[in-house]
Design a protein around this motif. Structure first.
Motif, PDB file in Angstrom:
ATOM      1  N   PRO A 269      43.294  66.117 -35.918  1.00 52.48           N
ATOM      2  CA  PRO A 269      42.980  65.751 -37.306  1.00 52.48           C
ATOM      3  C   PRO A 269      44.278  65.649 -38.112  1.00 52.48           C
ATOM      4  O   PRO A 269      45.176  66.461 -37.924  1.00 52.48           O
ATOM      5  N   VAL A 270      44.349  64.646 -38.983  1.00 52.07           N
ATOM      6  CA  VAL A 270      45.509  64.503 -39.860  1.00 52.07           C
ATOM      7  C   VAL A 270      45.025  64.431 -41.299  1.00 52.07           C
ATOM      8  O   VAL A 270      44.145  63.627 -41.625  1.00 52.07           O
ATOM      9  N   ALA A 271      45.564  65.286 -42.154  1.00 51.07           N
ATOM     10  CA  ALA A 271      45.301  65.193 -43.587  1.00 51.07           C
ATOM     11  C   ALA A 271      46.381  64.279 -44.154  1.00 51.07           C
ATOM     12  O   ALA A 271      47.528  64.700 -44.303  1.00 51.07           O
ATOM     13  N   ASN A 272      46.036  63.035 -44.435  1.00 48.15           N
ATOM     14  CA  ASN A 272      47.036  62.070 -44.897  1.00 48.15           C
ATOM     15  C   ASN A 272      47.745  62.566 -46.150  1.00 48.15           C
ATOM     16  O   ASN A 272      47.105  62.997 -47.112  1.00 48.15           O
ATOM     17  N   ARG A 273      49.055  62.485 -46.120  1.00 43.64           N
ATOM     18  CA  ARG A 273      49.870  62.968 -47.241  1.00 43.64           C
ATOM     19  C   ARG A 273      51.094  62.082 -47.393  1.00 43.64           C
ATOM     20  O   ARG A 273      51.627  61.576 -46.414  1.00 43.64           O
ATOM     21  N   ALA A 274      51.537  61.951 -48.629  1.00 41.11           N
ATOM     22  CA  ALA A 274      52.714  61.135 -48.924  1.00 41.11           C
ATOM     23  C   ALA A 274      53.939  61.687 -48.209  1.00 41.11           C
ATOM     24  O   ALA A 274      54.031  62.878 -47.919  1.00 41.11           O
ATOM     25  N   LEU A 275      54.882  60.782 -47.939  1.00 41.18           N
ATOM     26  CA  LEU A 275      56.163  61.234 -47.403  1.00 41.18           C
ATOM     27  C   LEU A 275      57.189  61.214 -48.532  1.00 41.18           C
ATOM     28  O   LEU A 275      57.502  60.173 -49.092  1.00 41.18           O
ATOM     29  N   SER A 276      57.723  62.369 -48.810  1.00 36.60           N
ATOM     30  CA  SER A 276      58.727  62.525 -49.855  1.00 36.60           C
ATOM     31  C   SER A 276      59.964  61.712 -49.471  1.00 36.60           C
ATOM     32  O   SER A 276      60.122  61.341 -48.314  1.00 36.60           O
ATOM     33  N   GLY A 277      60.901  61.490 -50.417  1.00 36.33           N
ATOM     34  CA  GLY A 277      60.973  62.094 -51.714  1.00 36.33           C
ATOM     35  C   GLY A 277      60.688  61.072 -52.810  1.00 36.33           C
ATOM     36  O   GLY A 277      60.706  59.895 -52.551  1.00 36.33           O
ATOM     37  N   PRO A 278      60.507  61.477 -54.041  1.00 34.31           N
ATOM     38  CA  PRO A 278      60.586  62.887 -54.418  1.00 34.31           C
ATOM     39  C   PRO A 278      59.450  63.676 -53.782  1.00 34.31           C
ATOM     40  O   PRO A 278      58.521  63.076 -53.255  1.00 34.31           O
ATOM     41  N   ILE A 279      59.539  64.974 -53.850  1.00 36.64           N
ATOM     42  CA  ILE A 279      58.558  65.822 -53.189  1.00 36.64           C
ATOM     43  C   ILE A 279      57.168  65.535 -53.727  1.00 36.64           C
ATOM     44  O   ILE A 279      56.964  65.426 -54.934  1.00 36.64           O
ATOM     45  N   ASN A 280      56.233  65.388 -52.810  1.00 41.69           N
ATOM     46  CA  ASN A 280      54.853  65.149 -53.200  1.00 41.69           C
ATOM     47  C   ASN A 280      53.972  65.666 -52.077  1.00 41.69           C
ATOM     48  O   ASN A 280      54.273  65.460 -50.905  1.00 41.69           O
ATOM     49  N   ILE A 281      52.904  66.357 -52.443  1.00 39.47           N
ATOM     50  CA  ILE A 281      52.042  66.933 -51.410  1.00 39.47           C
ATOM     51  C   ILE A 281      50.696  66.219 -51.328  1.00 39.47           C
ATOM     52  O   ILE A 281      49.823  66.616 -50.577  1.00 39.47           O
ATOM     53  N   HIS A 282      50.506  65.160 -52.134  1.00 37.46           N
ATOM     54  CA  HIS A 282      49.174  64.574 -52.255  1.00 37.46           C
ATOM     55  C   HIS A 282      48.955  63.402 -51.293  1.00 37.46           C
ATOM     56  O   HIS A 282      49.845  63.008 -50.558  1.00 37.46           O
TER      57      HIS A 282
END
Ligand code: SF4
Ligand code: SF4
Lengths: 429, 112
Positions: free
Chosen positions: A114-127
């Motif tokens: 399973p992968v919880a899709n998330r942005a690749l920084s930067g700037p830092i982002n966890i969403h």
């Protein structure tokens, strides 16, 4: 589910987050080995599963590793040893696995992740956005996108059977939009433990590194005289998996009442204007389609559930008679040919004698909301595009294909999107 | 330092002529010990270890450290170097106790 109580064995209909539904599917699948490193927003999946392990609810060997590179490496080893092995990850952790993703696929190991899709920084982002998994779209993994928690659960169970099918034997990742699905609460219908156990079956690997009577070499050197043939095999297995994915989706439907294919078309029968999307946005778009249909507009939605292998033939059939199509990308190509989904859809439709005018909207980077109003504005744009294309097809087609739109970003004039210039995002200006 | 001629002929690549449809899935090799048939000695360029068995105290450090299992043993004693698999990295010479200095790396020429 704050305590450690064991789930009852029967079917249940209850509220769950996507992470919780995923952990529940993992408990029912009961893999032999899980190696994982926590990373937001995947942590909730693995934390819940680790609790099942520590409570003795599952007998899985849990390997807490020091990085995602190690997590996928441990899972690779476990799978080569003949274990049903899983891990889970997200964003930067997924990126850290990049190198080993190719190795797992290259050795044809049926790892499920399973992968919880998330942005690749930067700037830092966890969403949530899709820039992580899109970055490894050609690693040789099957990629299944989930629209909501129910699908995250259903897809994971199907993934095991797809991955281990003798004519597939490929790793499968099942994605869900970070936070939007992983942390959003919904009603989810889960199957009985016994039903899942029977559906995934017992894993009987053809070969195991632990079988000392039949020693084998995994990871031998393959240079100019053999590497290319092995990669050709991999491509062929990916292509062949289309049929298995469809069969498994059908079998899952007979069990659960929820049928799955490579794509899902929503009110596409006579649609003239269509949006193509992946993940949770497809759910939002369905609401808009219903509203516009009620107003007599011939609009529809195509959801790409399986991004690898890419369902090109399906899309040619589905979109042949559409006048204008907007491909929604939750990741950007940064002055490439639009987002990655757009590039593939255009390629898939190449040469159709009568295809739609295709345009691209990049949206939702770093977890930026996409609202029904924004999607409505895209349909409005499409209507305009179709009108203009009927007058000056060549110019309009080229313009639409070469100019990506940014949906929901603040432009200098305050307009978020072309058609509904007045829209504002949570009052931010 | 004397120049030693490399005696081992460069290993001919095992000829793989199978089409992709007939190759083992994922490149798995259905037997063990296949590293022995890959003559890593063919990669040696320039330097090879030469063992002085008179000086050797058989501490086995070279045997432990050799990444290619190219130090040969006779019972518990070092007996020579397997040049078919020694790739000439020089690790054995580095780990041999300085006072003993039983391994020297010497220049090597490839034949023909
Ligand atoms: S040179 Fe390297 S490969 Fe050769 S015997 Fe010494 S340690 Fe082994
Ligand atoms: S390290 Fe030197 S002394 Fe020790 S066994 Fe090897 S050659 Fe002999």
């Amino acid at each position: 589910m704050g305590d450690s109580t064991h789930m009852p064995a029967g079917r249940r209909r209850t509220t769950m987050t996507g992470a919780e539904a995923t952990a529940e599917a993992m408990r029912q699948i009961h893999p032999d080995v899980v190696a994982a490193y926590p990373i937001t927003p995947q942590t909730d999946i693995v934390m819940r599963f680790a609790r099942f392990v520590s409570d003795g609810v599952v007998q899985t060997e849990f390997v807490p590793v020091e990085s995602e590179h190690s997590a996928i490496s441990a899972v690779l080893g476990a799978s080569a040893a003949g274990a049903r092995a899983m891990t889970a990850t997200s964003g930067p952790g997924f990126a850290l696995m990049h190198e080993i993703l190719y190795v797992v696929a290259g050795y044809r190991l049926p790892v499920v992740m399973p992968v919880a899709n998330r942005a690749l920084s930067g700037p830092i982002n966890i969403h949530g956005d899709h820039s992580d998994t899109m970055g490894s779209r050609d690693a040789g993994w099957i990629q299944i996108f989930s629209e909501n928690a129910q699908e995250a659960y259903d897809n994971l169970i199907q993934a095991v059977r797809i991955a281990e099918h003798p004519s597939v034997r490929l790793p499968v990742m099942v994605t869900q939009d970070g936070f939007i699905i992983t942390h959003g609460m919904e009603i989810v219908e889960t199957l009985a433990d016994e039903e899942v156990r029977q559906f995934v079956g017992t894993y009987e690997p053809e070969r195991s590194l632990l079988d000392v009577d039949h020693p084998m070499t995994v990871g031998a050197l393959a240079l100019q005289n053999s590497y290319f043939e092995l990669k050709r095999q991999l491509a062929e297995a990916m292509a062949a998996s289309r049929r298995i994915i469809a069969d498994v989706g059908e079998a899952f439907g007979r069990l659960s009442g929820r049928y799955y294919g490579l794509t899902e078309s929503y009110r596409m029968e006579d649609a003239e204007l269509a949006i193509l999307a992946l993940g949770s946005t497809a759910g939002t778009a369905k609401v808009v389609v219903d509203e516009l249909r009620a107003r007599g507009q011939k609009v529809g939605l195509v959801k790409v559930r399986v991004f690898r292998p890419f369902p090109a033939a399906h899309l040619r059939d589905l979109l042949r008679h559409v006048r204008a199509l907007a491909v929604l990308d939750r990741s950007d190509g940064y002055a490439g040919m639009g987002g990655p989904v757009f590039a593939e859809v255009k390629a898939a439709l190449y040469g159709l004698p009568q295809g739609p005018v295709i345009t691209n909207y990049v949206y939702g980077l770093g977890g930026r909301d996409i609202t029904p109003e924004m999607i409505e504005s895209v349909y409005a744009d499409l209507g305009e595009l179709a009108r203009r294309a009927s007058k000056e097809p060549e110019r309009v087609v080229a313009e639409a294909a070469l100019t990506p739109h940014y949906l929901g970003v603040r432009e200098p004039d305050g307009a978020l999107i072309s058609a509904l210039g007045a829209l504002q995002l949570n009052g931010e200006r | 330092m004397s120049v030693v001629k490399k005696t081992m002929p460069a290993e001919k690549e095992a000829s793989v002529t199978l089409p992709w449809t007939r190759m083992a899935e994922g490149g798995l090799v259905p037997r063990g010990g296949t590293a022995a048939s890959v003559r890593t000695g063919a990669w040696r360029t320039g330097q090879m270890p030469v063992l002085d068995l008179e000086a050797c105290i058989h501490c086995l450090r070279c045997w432990i450290w050799c990444p290619d299992s190219a130090v040969l043993l006779d019972g518990e004693k070092v007996s020579g170097i397997d040049y078919d698999h020694c790739k000439g990295c020089g690790i054995c010479a580095q780990v041999c106790p300085p006072k003993v200095h039983a391994i020297q790396m010497v220049a090597e020429e490839v034949e023909g």
